[in-house]
Structures are given as structure tokens and as C-alpha cells.
Design an enzyme around this catalytic site. Structure first.
Site: not given
Length: 157
Positions: A35-37
Site C-alpha cells: 500500500k505504498c506509492g
């Protein structure tokens, strides 16, 4: 100096990974999160894995220490990687890459006393550590360095 090949770590499925079976190949360790950029880098990591599979082993290392961006359990992480990015490279158990519970793998990667090259700290998800065919640290790359960057691939040619 300790050998990286002596460090014990398990796969996402709980089976021991024998790092010494990767002698004569480069290893790229990447602390990953769902769930990271930077999560779309999974796609480029898979491409790197496919393109250089004779020279390189890509190992994703799930970590939940940066923005709680890897909250899932082993099953959820594996499902996410396969469904969303078609990941076929090796993924380890979820570990800590910094702090009091830092896994020995990352103690080695970030400590000049152990790796013989340089000390560093893991700043965010998708930081990369490249180890050469003899198990020596080449360098590390911050999250913004794309997996297919010439900074990394120049070592594989």
C-alpha cells in the site's frame, strides 16, 4: 566480516531460503509494501527478474515499518503480489528492516562492520540493496531509483 550466505531467512510460505544457493548470481533485496506509492515498482521488479534471471535473483522483503503500508499476513501479501503484479520472484517472510527487532539480513545490509562496504539506514519502502556474485555488497539505492535503472543494471552486464 560476516558472509551474507550464512544468514537465515524464511520465504513467505515459511520455508528456509538458502542464500548460499544464489552464489554466482547477483541478489537484489528490496523491502516491499502493498500500500505504498512505490508499490507499482513490483511490475519493474518482475521485469528485472525475468530479463536478468541468469545473472540476478530478486528478493522482495515485506516490511510494515513505514507508514504501516504492509499490514497483510503472508497469504494476503502473496495474493496481492500475484494478482496485481504477476510476481514470480522470491518473497520472504515479513520482517523489520530497522530498529530493535531488525532482522539479521538487514543488520548485514546496513552495517559496514558486517558487509565490509558501507553503512546505511533504510529510509522507506522499496529501498534496494545489490549484492554481487561473490556475496559482497555493491551499493544501495533509495526508493526513487527504479528497478530497471542503469544504476542497477550496469552491474548485471
Amino acid at each position: 566480516m560476516t558472509s551474507i550466505y550464512d544468514i537465515k531467512i524464511d520465504s513467505l510460505q515459511g520455508k528456509p531460503i538458502k542464500l548460499n544457493s544464489f552464489k554466482n548470481k547477483h541478489i537484489l533485496f528490496v523491502n516491499v509494501a502493498s500500500k505504498c506509492g512505490f508499490t507499482p515498482q513490483y511490475k519493474d521488479l518482475e521485469e528485472l527478474h525475468q530479463k536478468y534471471k541468469n545473472e540476478l535473483v530478486v528478493i522482495g522483503v515485506p516490511c510494515n515499518q513505514f507508514g504501516a503500508q504492509e499490514p497483510g499476513d503472508s497469504y494476503e501479501i502473496q495474493e496481492f503480489c500475484e494478482v496485481n503484479y504477476g510476481v514470480s520472484f522470491l518473497i520472504t517472510e515479513k520482517i523489520d528492516v530497522k530498529g530493535n527487532n531488525q532482522h539479521p539480513l538487514y543488520t548485514w545490509l546496513t552495517s559496514k562492520d558486517l558487509n565490509g562496504k558501507k553503512s546505511s539506514s533504510v529510509k522507506w519502502n522499496f529501498q534496494k540493496y545489490l549484492v554481487d556474485k561473490d556475496g559482497k555488497l555493491i551499493d544501495y539505492y533509495f526508493s526513487i531509483t527504479k528497478p530497471l535503472s542503469s544504476k542497477i543494471t550496469k552491474h548485471l552486464k
